[in-house]
Design an enzyme around this catalytic site. Structure first.
Site, PDB file in Angstrom:
ATOM      1  N   ALA A  65       0.815  -1.335   0.110  1.00  0.00           N
ATOM      2  CA  ALA A  65       0.032  -0.011  -0.018  1.00  0.00           C
ATOM      3  C   ALA A  65       0.833   1.409  -0.004  1.00  0.00           C
ATOM      4  O   ALA A  65       0.385   2.318  -0.563  1.00  0.00           O
ATOM      5  CB  ALA A  65      -1.060   0.031   0.972  1.00  0.00           C
ATOM      6  N   LYS A 110       3.636   1.856  -1.489  1.00  0.00           N
ATOM      7  CA  LYS A 110       3.942   2.032  -2.898  1.00  0.00           C
ATOM      8  C   LYS A 110       2.918   2.747  -3.697  1.00  0.00           C
ATOM      9  O   LYS A 110       3.351   3.594  -4.693  1.00  0.00           O
ATOM     10  CB  LYS A 110       4.739   0.721  -3.682  1.00  0.00           C
ATOM     11  CG  LYS A 110       5.611   0.129  -3.333  1.00  0.00           C
ATOM     12  CD  LYS A 110       6.326  -1.074  -3.969  1.00  0.00           C
ATOM     13  CE  LYS A 110       7.631  -1.663  -3.509  1.00  0.00           C
ATOM     14  NZ  LYS A 110       8.382  -2.862  -4.074  1.00  0.00           N
ATOM     15  N   ASP A 125      11.648  -2.782  -9.273  1.00  0.00           N
ATOM     16  CA  ASP A 125      12.341  -3.429  -8.373  1.00  0.00           C
ATOM     17  C   ASP A 125      13.566  -2.535  -7.788  1.00  0.00           C
ATOM     18  O   ASP A 125      14.050  -1.823  -8.390  1.00  0.00           O
ATOM     19  CB  ASP A 125      13.185  -4.667  -9.359  1.00  0.00           C
ATOM     20  CG  ASP A 125      13.810  -5.763  -8.532  1.00  0.00           C
ATOM     21  OD1 ASP A 125      12.930  -6.297  -8.016  1.00  0.00           O
ATOM     22  OD2 ASP A 125      14.868  -6.093  -8.687  1.00  0.00           O
ATOM     23  N   SER A 126      13.886  -2.698  -6.593  1.00  0.00           N
ATOM     24  CA  SER A 126      14.691  -1.714  -5.787  1.00  0.00           C
ATOM     25  C   SER A 126      15.239  -2.784  -4.881  1.00  0.00           C
ATOM     26  O   SER A 126      15.089  -3.749  -4.625  1.00  0.00           O
ATOM     27  CB  SER A 126      13.815  -0.790  -5.326  1.00  0.00           C
ATOM     28  OG  SER A 126      12.918  -1.246  -4.361  1.00  0.00           O
ATOM     29  N   PHE A 132      10.213   1.075   5.542  1.00  0.00           N
ATOM     30  CA  PHE A 132      10.190  -0.344   5.444  1.00  0.00           C
ATOM     31  C   PHE A 132      11.498  -0.979   4.939  1.00  0.00           C
ATOM     32  O   PHE A 132      12.434  -0.006   4.357  1.00  0.00           O
ATOM     33  CB  PHE A 132       8.889  -0.867   4.986  1.00  0.00           C
ATOM     34  CG  PHE A 132       8.988  -0.576   3.398  1.00  0.00           C
ATOM     35  CD1 PHE A 132       9.380  -1.272   2.349  1.00  0.00           C
ATOM     36  CD2 PHE A 132       8.324   0.679   3.038  1.00  0.00           C
ATOM     37  CE1 PHE A 132       9.400  -0.658   0.791  1.00  0.00           C
ATOM     38  CE2 PHE A 132       8.263   1.304   1.659  1.00  0.00           C
ATOM     39  CZ  PHE A 132       8.482   0.491   0.708  1.00  0.00           C
ATOM     40  N   TYR A 164      15.303  -1.467   4.304  1.00  0.00           N
ATOM     41  CA  TYR A 164      16.265  -0.949   5.133  1.00  0.00           C
ATOM     42  C   TYR A 164      16.225   0.522   5.477  1.00  0.00           C
ATOM     43  O   TYR A 164      17.363   0.867   5.805  1.00  0.00           O
ATOM     44  CB  TYR A 164      17.652  -1.397   4.407  1.00  0.00           C
ATOM     45  CG  TYR A 164      17.870  -2.715   3.824  1.00  0.00           C
ATOM     46  CD1 TYR A 164      18.515  -3.559   4.671  1.00  0.00           C
ATOM     47  CD2 TYR A 164      17.372  -3.259   2.573  1.00  0.00           C
ATOM     48  CE1 TYR A 164      18.923  -4.696   4.243  1.00  0.00           C
ATOM     49  CE2 TYR A 164      17.654  -4.692   2.233  1.00  0.00           C
ATOM     50  CZ  TYR A 164      18.331  -5.348   3.043  1.00  0.00           C
ATOM     51  OH  TYR A 164      18.697  -6.648   2.766  1.00  0.00           O
ATOM     52  N   ASP A 165      15.162   1.053   5.351  1.00  0.00           N
ATOM     53  CA  ASP A 165      14.873   2.537   5.852  1.00  0.00           C
ATOM     54  C   ASP A 165      15.588   2.962   7.281  1.00  0.00           C
ATOM     55  O   ASP A 165      16.233   3.721   7.355  1.00  0.00           O
ATOM     56  CB  ASP A 165      13.478   2.889   5.785  1.00  0.00           C
ATOM     57  CG  ASP A 165      13.055   2.969   4.191  1.00  0.00           C
ATOM     58  OD1 ASP A 165      13.907   3.331   3.329  1.00  0.00           O
ATOM     59  OD2 ASP A 165      11.804   3.102   3.956  1.00  0.00           O
ATOM     60  N   HIS A 201      14.761   7.067  -4.003  1.00  0.00           N
ATOM     61  CA  HIS A 201      15.068   6.247  -5.315  1.00  0.00           C
ATOM     62  C   HIS A 201      13.876   6.236  -6.112  1.00  0.00           C
ATOM     63  O   HIS A 201      13.800   6.431  -7.271  1.00  0.00           O
ATOM     64  CB  HIS A 201      16.075   5.179  -5.049  1.00  0.00           C
ATOM     65  CG  HIS A 201      15.248   4.137  -4.069  1.00  0.00           C
ATOM     66  ND1 HIS A 201      15.116   4.644  -2.709  1.00  0.00           N
ATOM     67  CD2 HIS A 201      14.945   2.698  -4.008  1.00  0.00           C
ATOM     68  CE1 HIS A 201      14.295   3.355  -2.127  1.00  0.00           C
ATOM     69  NE2 HIS A 201      14.493   2.616  -3.083  1.00  0.00           N
ATOM     70  N   ARG A 202      12.775   5.341  -5.388  1.00  0.00           N
ATOM     71  CA  ARG A 202      11.638   5.150  -6.032  1.00  0.00           C
ATOM     72  C   ARG A 202      10.848   6.484  -6.615  1.00  0.00           C
ATOM     73  O   ARG A 202      10.338   6.585  -7.631  1.00  0.00           O
ATOM     74  CB  ARG A 202      10.739   4.421  -5.270  1.00  0.00           C
ATOM     75  CG  ARG A 202       9.532   3.745  -5.770  1.00  0.00           C
ATOM     76  CD  ARG A 202       8.684   2.918  -5.049  1.00  0.00           C
ATOM     77  NE  ARG A 202       9.666   1.743  -4.667  1.00  0.00           N
ATOM     78  CZ  ARG A 202      10.044   1.379  -3.330  1.00  0.00           C
ATOM     79  NH1 ARG A 202       9.780   2.496  -2.506  1.00  0.00           N
ATOM     80  NH2 ARG A 202      10.642   0.524  -3.299  1.00  0.00           N
TER      81      ARG A 202
END
Length: 207
Positions: free
Chosen positions: A10, A12, A72-73, A155, A157-158, A189-190
């Site tokens: 959700a 994203k 994909d990240s 969420f 590695y944040d 990045h996203r």
């Protein structure tokens, strides 16, 4: 226009919706995987973020007939020669176990001094249409890694990642899990990859 986001995350979907709103793009209905009939989950066996993003977006478009966006990240750690990279979500063995992934990463870089704890989040976002058109964009977010997790907003590695933008401000060392959603959208990045796709989404939506 209906746009399938090949995810059930959700956060994203919320991030993309905020970016579309900021860009003034209307009449785009975002759908999650839970909103469409289920189809076989594609095997993410690509060796790069781009390959995996396209695998997921192509699967969505071909199985649902909808324009599909997938990302994909992952995290590339300098001291680990770019790993965990595409293996980020399953670094500790089980897909999506954030706690285990963070614990393993911290153990692997425990002896790395501060000046060598650089890392970058990488996101590749891909859009594939049912007629085979493909749009791909990449975003990178540079920073350093903490020695213990801090923050609860993110969420993955944040909680371990301090963005370069934070490090440049004296007295500020917030992790990306301490940023507000709006702050993260502007830097992440996203967010960068999604904003780069806005013109393609606008074109597909006829705007």
């Amino acid at each position: 226009m209906k746009l399938l986001v090949a995810s059930n995350n959700a956060k994203k979907l919320g991030e993309l919706q905020r970016i579309l709103d900021q860009a003034g793009i209307e009449n785009v209905e975002l759908l999650a995987l839970a909103d469409v009939p289920s189809y076989p989950e594609p095997v993410e066996d690509g060796r790069t973020f781009t390959e995996n993003a396209l695998i997921k977006a192509r699967a969505g478009a071909s199985n649902t007939g909808l324009i599909t966006l997938a990302d994909d990240s992952g995290l590339e750690v300098d001291a680990l020669n770019g790993m965990p990279g595409v293996l980020s979500a399953r670094w500790a063995g089980k897909h999506g176990n954030d706690q285990a992934n963070n614990d393993l990463l911290l153990a692997q870089i425990a002896d790395i001094p501060e000046e060598h704890r650089g890392a970058a989040f990488v996101s590749v976002c891909a859009i594939v249409t049912p007629d085979g058109r493909e749009f791909v964009e990449e975003g990178r977010w540079h920073g350093t890694l903490l020695r213990e997790p801090v923050g609860t907003n993110g969420f993955g590695y944040d909680p371990l990642f301090v963005p370069m933008e934070e490090s440049l401000i004296e007295g500020r060392d917030r992790s990306s899990a301490q940023l507000t959603a709006q702050e993260k959208d502007a830097l992440s990045h996203r967010g960068k990859a999604l904003r780069a796709l806005v013109p393609a989404i606008a074109e597909l939506a006829g705007q």
